[in-house]
Design a protein around this motif. Structure first.
Motif, mmCIF file in Angstrom:
data_model
loop_
_atom_site.group_PDB
_atom_site.id
_atom_site.type_symbol
_atom_site.label_atom_id
_atom_site.label_comp_id
_atom_site.label_asym_id
_atom_site.label_seq_id
_atom_site.Cartn_x
_atom_site.Cartn_y
_atom_site.Cartn_z
ATOM 1 N N MET A 1 71.716 -107.661 -24.114
ATOM 2 C CA MET A 1 70.431 -108.040 -24.708
ATOM 3 C C MET A 1 69.821 -106.878 -25.468
ATOM 4 N N PHE A 2 69.784 -105.680 -24.848
ATOM 5 C CA PHE A 2 69.177 -104.542 -25.512
ATOM 6 C C PHE A 2 70.221 -103.778 -26.336
ATOM 7 N N GLN A 3 70.466 -104.319 -27.553
ATOM 8 C CA GLN A 3 71.342 -103.677 -28.479
ATOM 9 C C GLN A 3 70.507 -103.279 -29.681
ATOM 10 N N ASP A 4 71.169 -103.050 -30.837
ATOM 11 C CA ASP A 4 70.402 -102.709 -32.026
ATOM 12 C C ASP A 4 69.518 -103.865 -32.462
ATOM 13 N N THR A 5 69.937 -105.057 -32.143
ATOM 14 C CA THR A 5 69.132 -106.229 -32.458
ATOM 15 C C THR A 5 69.004 -107.072 -31.207
ATOM 16 N N PHE A 6 68.042 -107.975 -31.246
ATOM 17 C CA PHE A 6 67.824 -108.883 -30.132
ATOM 18 C C PHE A 6 68.684 -110.121 -30.366
ATOM 19 N N THR A 7 69.809 -110.227 -29.640
ATOM 20 C CA THR A 7 70.726 -111.346 -29.832
ATOM 21 C C THR A 7 70.358 -112.463 -28.863
ATOM 22 N N LEU A 8 70.000 -113.595 -29.433
ATOM 23 C CA LEU A 8 69.595 -114.737 -28.631
ATOM 24 C C LEU A 8 70.819 -115.553 -28.258
ATOM 25 N N GLY A 9 70.958 -115.870 -26.968
ATOM 26 C CA GLY A 9 72.091 -116.655 -26.496
ATOM 27 C C GLY A 9 71.685 -118.050 -26.078
ATOM 28 N N PRO A 10 72.666 -118.943 -25.881
ATOM 29 C CA PRO A 10 72.380 -120.332 -25.512
ATOM 30 C C PRO A 10 71.593 -120.466 -24.207
ATOM 31 N N ARG A 78 64.303 -106.290 -39.109
ATOM 32 C CA ARG A 78 64.497 -106.099 -37.671
ATOM 33 C C ARG A 78 63.286 -105.439 -37.028
ATOM 34 N N ILE A 79 62.710 -104.467 -37.725
ATOM 35 C CA ILE A 79 61.511 -103.804 -37.195
ATOM 36 C C ILE A 79 60.351 -104.788 -37.133
ATOM 37 N N LYS A 195 53.744 -114.476 -17.749
ATOM 38 C CA LYS A 195 53.548 -113.022 -17.670
ATOM 39 C C LYS A 195 54.884 -112.297 -17.558
ATOM 40 N N VAL A 196 55.790 -112.853 -16.749
ATOM 41 C CA VAL A 196 57.126 -112.261 -16.624
ATOM 42 C C VAL A 196 57.855 -112.337 -17.967
ATOM 43 N N ALA A 197 57.797 -113.513 -18.612
ATOM 44 C CA ALA A 197 58.446 -113.669 -19.909
ATOM 45 C C ALA A 197 57.803 -112.751 -20.946
ATOM 46 N N GLY A 198 56.472 -112.578 -20.852
ATOM 47 C CA GLY A 198 55.773 -111.695 -21.778
ATOM 48 C C GLY A 198 56.238 -110.256 -21.659
ATOM 49 N N VAL A 199 56.430 -109.794 -20.430
ATOM 50 C CA VAL A 199 56.916 -108.421 -20.210
ATOM 51 C C VAL A 199 58.312 -108.251 -20.807
ATOM 52 N N LEU A 200 59.175 -109.250 -20.602
ATOM 53 C CA LEU A 200 60.531 -109.179 -21.150
ATOM 54 C C LEU A 200 60.520 -109.138 -22.675
ATOM 55 N N LEU A 201 59.636 -109.928 -23.281
ATOM 56 C CA LEU A 201 59.540 -109.929 -24.739
ATOM 57 C C LEU A 201 59.003 -108.598 -25.261
ATOM 58 N N ILE A 202 58.044 -108.030 -24.554
ATOM 59 C CA ILE A 202 57.506 -106.722 -24.963
ATOM 60 C C ILE A 202 58.606 -105.663 -24.921
ATOM 61 N N LEU A 203 59.397 -105.678 -23.846
ATOM 62 C CA LEU A 203 60.486 -104.713 -23.720
ATOM 63 C C LEU A 203 61.532 -104.914 -24.823
ATOM 64 N N ALA A 204 61.901 -106.193 -25.067
ATOM 65 C CA ALA A 204 62.911 -106.477 -26.088
ATOM 66 C C ALA A 204 62.404 -106.088 -27.467
ATOM 67 N N VAL A 209 62.253 -102.211 -32.195
ATOM 68 C CA VAL A 209 61.505 -101.325 -33.093
ATOM 69 C C VAL A 209 62.004 -99.893 -32.940
ATOM 70 N N TYR A 210 62.186 -99.445 -31.698
ATOM 71 C CA TYR A 210 62.608 -98.066 -31.444
ATOM 72 C C TYR A 210 63.998 -97.785 -32.015
ATOM 73 N N THR A 211 64.954 -98.681 -31.723
ATOM 74 C CA THR A 211 66.334 -98.421 -32.146
ATOM 75 C C THR A 211 66.483 -98.495 -33.655
ATOM 76 N N ASN A 212 65.771 -99.403 -34.309
ATOM 77 C CA ASN A 212 65.911 -99.541 -35.762
ATOM 78 C C ASN A 212 65.081 -98.521 -36.527
ATOM 79 N N ALA A 213 63.954 -98.090 -35.962
ATOM 80 C CA ALA A 213 63.153 -97.054 -36.623
ATOM 81 C C ALA A 213 63.842 -95.704 -36.536
#
Length: 215
Positions: A1-10, A78-79, A195-204, A209-213
Motif C-alpha cells: 500500500m505504501f509505495q510511491d503511489t497509492f495503489t487501490l486494490g479490489p 500524485r502530490i 475515524k479509523v478509515a480517516g487515519v489510514l487515509l491521512i497516512l496514505a 506527498v512525502y515520497t513524490n515531493a
C-alpha cells in the motif's frame, strides 16, 4: 500500500463500499427505500442497485479519463492526489461535512416511476444524492484511480466499490426483520469506523506527498 503511489486494490474497494453504507444518512433510510421498492416488484431493488453501480462506475471512468489527460504532469498529480486523500481523511477523522454543499443540488431528486426502469433511474440518482454522505471515501477512491489514468481500471475499481455498497442493500431489501430503528443503532458505530478509515487515509495521503515531493 505504501509505495510511491497509492495503489487501490479490489479488496480495499469492496470494503470501502461496505463502510460507505454504514453512514448514518444512508443506512437508516435503506429499509424505507428498498421495502417500498420491493413492494413494487421483487426485482426492483436489483434495478436500484444496478443504477447505483452505473453511477459509481461512470464516476470511475471520468476520474480515470481526467488522470489520463494530465498524465504528462503525473508527478504533480500524485502530490495533489495525496493532498486530497489526506484532506478526505482529516474530514472523516473530525466529522467535517466538506460535501454538504452538494446536498443543496441533489436532495430534491425524486423518481415517481414504479417500474424496474424507475428503480434504475432511482439508483442512478442515489449515486449522486449520497455524495455528501460517502464523499470522503468515494473521493479518495476517485483520486487513487485518477493516478492510473486507465479507464478500465477506474471502472472496475468503482464497480467493485458499488458491489460492496450493494450487498448490504440487497440483504436489507429482502429481509423482513431489519428495521430502520435497528439500522440506526448499527449506524452509531459509523463514527468509530470512519475515524479509523480517516487515519489510514491521512497516512496514505501523507506518504504519497512525502515520497513524490522528495523525488
Amino acid at each position: 500500500m505504501f509505495q510511491d503511489t497509492f495503489t487501490l486494490g479490489p479488496v480495499a474497494s469492496f470494503l470501502a463500499g461496505i463502510v460507505s453504507v454504514l453512514s448514518p444518512c444512508v443506512l437508516p433510510l435503506l429499509p424505507v427505500i428498498l421495502a417500498y421498492s420491493a413492494g413494487k416488484g421483487k426485482f426492483r431493488p436489483f434495478a436500484i442497485v444496478f443504477g447505483l453501480s452505473l453511477s459509481f462506475t461512470l464516476m470511475g471512468i471520468i476520474a480515470s479519463a481526467f488522470g489520463a489527460v494530465l498524465y504528462p504532469h503525473i508527478e504533480n498529480l500524485r502530490i495533489l492526489a495525496g493532498l486530497l486523500i489526506a484532506i478526505f481523511g482529516i474530514s472523516m477523522l473530525f466529522g467535517a461535512d466538506i460535501f454538504g454543499i452538494v446536498a443543496n443540488y441533489t436532495g430534491k431528486i425524486h423518481v415517481q416511476n414504479n417500474s424496474a426502469f424507475g428503480g434504475l433511474l432511482l439508483g442512478v440518482s442515489l449515486g449522486v444524492i449520497w455524495i455528501p454522505c460517502v464523499g470522503p471515501i468515494l473521493g479518495a477512491i476517485l483520486a487513487a484511480v485518477a493516478l492510473e489514468g486507465n479507464m478500465t481500471y477506474g471502472a472496475s475499481m468503482l464497480f467493485i466499490y458499488s458491489i460492496g455498497f450493494a450487498v448490504p442493500m440487497l440483504i436489507i431489501a429482502y429481509s423482513a426483520n431489519i428495521s430502520s430503528a435497528r439500522l440506526s443503532r448499527i449506524a452509531r458505530y459509523d463514527a468509530i469506523i470512519k475515524k479509523v478509515a480517516g487515519v489510514l487515509l491521512i497516512l496514505a495521503g501523507s506518504w504519497m506527498v512525502y515520497t513524490n515531493a522528495a523525488m
